[in-house]
Design an enzyme around this catalytic site. Structure first.
Site, mmCIF file in Angstrom:
data_model
loop_
_atom_site.group_PDB
_atom_site.id
_atom_site.type_symbol
_atom_site.label_atom_id
_atom_site.label_comp_id
_atom_site.label_asym_id
_atom_site.label_seq_id
_atom_site.Cartn_x
_atom_site.Cartn_y
_atom_site.Cartn_z
ATOM 1 N N ASP A 42 4.172 -1.321 -5.245
ATOM 2 C CA ASP A 42 3.657 -2.477 -4.497
ATOM 3 C C ASP A 42 2.154 -2.657 -4.716
ATOM 4 O O ASP A 42 1.599 -3.715 -4.430
ATOM 5 C CB ASP A 42 3.915 -2.289 -2.994
ATOM 6 N N GLN B 223 9.621 -1.622 2.997
ATOM 7 C CA GLN B 223 9.573 -3.042 3.354
ATOM 8 C C GLN B 223 8.754 -3.241 4.632
ATOM 9 O O GLN B 223 9.010 -2.618 5.657
ATOM 10 C CB GLN B 223 10.997 -3.587 3.551
ATOM 11 N N LYS C 198 15.618 -7.967 -3.837
ATOM 12 C CA LYS C 198 15.033 -6.962 -4.723
ATOM 13 C C LYS C 198 16.103 -6.093 -5.373
ATOM 14 O O LYS C 198 16.035 -5.777 -6.569
ATOM 15 C CB LYS C 198 14.045 -6.103 -3.932
#
Length: 287
Positions: A120, A97, A53
């Site tokens: 997200d 994460q 990422k």
């Protein structure tokens, strides 16, 4: 005739190129887009995902901040880090994460991320907005699935779509996004009767069950678009999806590979969401 393989890497590259062009144009207005990623612990897979990422952000001109916390971090300490980023106007997107260590409540952490920085698409506010068709950040993997389907030229409107799996991260939102595109959607799971027959009637089949080779050729309608969201290891330890690719490719019209399919698209959609968060920030400033 074997199925056409949907090249997730190429599609992700095109999606990232779009994001990079937007970033280049928007930077002229004086604000740099920034994605903050928090990693708790030293899970090897999570470390790989985070590095990917960060690298992709750099390719698109997006600033990134990587916050690495030890595995024994308390929930309060993690929430304090999230709050710092939430209060920082220079940060446009926040990603924690997953999975998190056992001592931390994932839901509490997700709930602490402001909806406007939830790139997200996991927060209850964004999920609710998606449910009722209001503007929101779409969850990255399901949004990537939709883009892959549309890249084949398959028209979703009016088609029969089946999603195998009902997780909050993939199955449920994928079904909602297909429904929003006017597909007739069936969600299948471990309690579904006649699973094989239901799947065999699908024009679009999304497999997100987490079992290697679960979808076999006799479960697929000839010519169907099959999207494999699975990320498993087979008996030889090789990365594979939920679809028996060799068999299904003999029947389907289109199929996404593992690796090289949904995975790259998930990160590409995250970058798209981050750019969108940046654009929304600019709009707010200009109002």
């Amino acid at each position: 005739m074997p199925a056409t393989v949907i090249d997730g890497k190429a599609l992700a590259a095109a999606t990232k190129a779009e994001a990079a062009e937007k970033v280049k144009a928007l930077k002229a207005q004086g604000i740099n887009p920034c994605l903050a990623v928090i990693l708790v612990g030293e899970n090897p897979a999570s470390q790989v995902y985070v590095r990917g990422k960060i690298n992709d952000c750099a390719q698109c001109g997006i600033e990134s901040r990587s916050i690495n916390l030890p595995a024994d971090t308390t929930q309060d300490a993690l929430l304090a880090e999230v709050k710092k980023l939430a209060d920082d106007s220079a940060v446009h997107g926040i990603l924690v994460q997953l999975p998190l260590p056992a001592q931390i409540d994932e839901k509490a952490v997700i709930d602490a991320i402001p909806p406007e920085k939830d790139v997200d698409g996991f927060s209850p506010v964004n999920v609710g907005r998606m449910q009722i068709g209001e503007p929101c950040y779409l969850p990255c993997t399901p949004a990537g699935c939709i883009r892959m389907i549309e890249s084949t030229g398959t028209k979703i409107d009016g088609k029969n779509a089946v999603v195998i799996g009902r997780s909050n991260i993939v199955g449920k939102p994928a079904a909602l996004l297909l429904l929003a595109k006017n597909a007739t959607v069936t969600v299948c799971h471990s309690h579904t009767a006649n699973l094989k027959e239901i799947c065999a009637n699908a024009d679009i089949l999304v497999a997100a069950v987490g079992r290697a080779g679960f979808v076999t050729g006799d479960m697929v309608k000839p010519g169907a678009a099959v999207i494999d969201v699975g990320m498993n290891r087979n008996a030889e330890g090789k990365l594979c999806g939920d679809v028996d690719t060799e068999e299904v490719a003999k029947v389907a019209g289109y199929i996404s590979p593992v690796p090289g399919g949904v995975g790259p698209m998930t990160i590409a959609m995250l970058l798209s969401n981050t750019v969108e968060a940046y654009e929304r920030r600019l709009q707010k400033i200009s109002q």
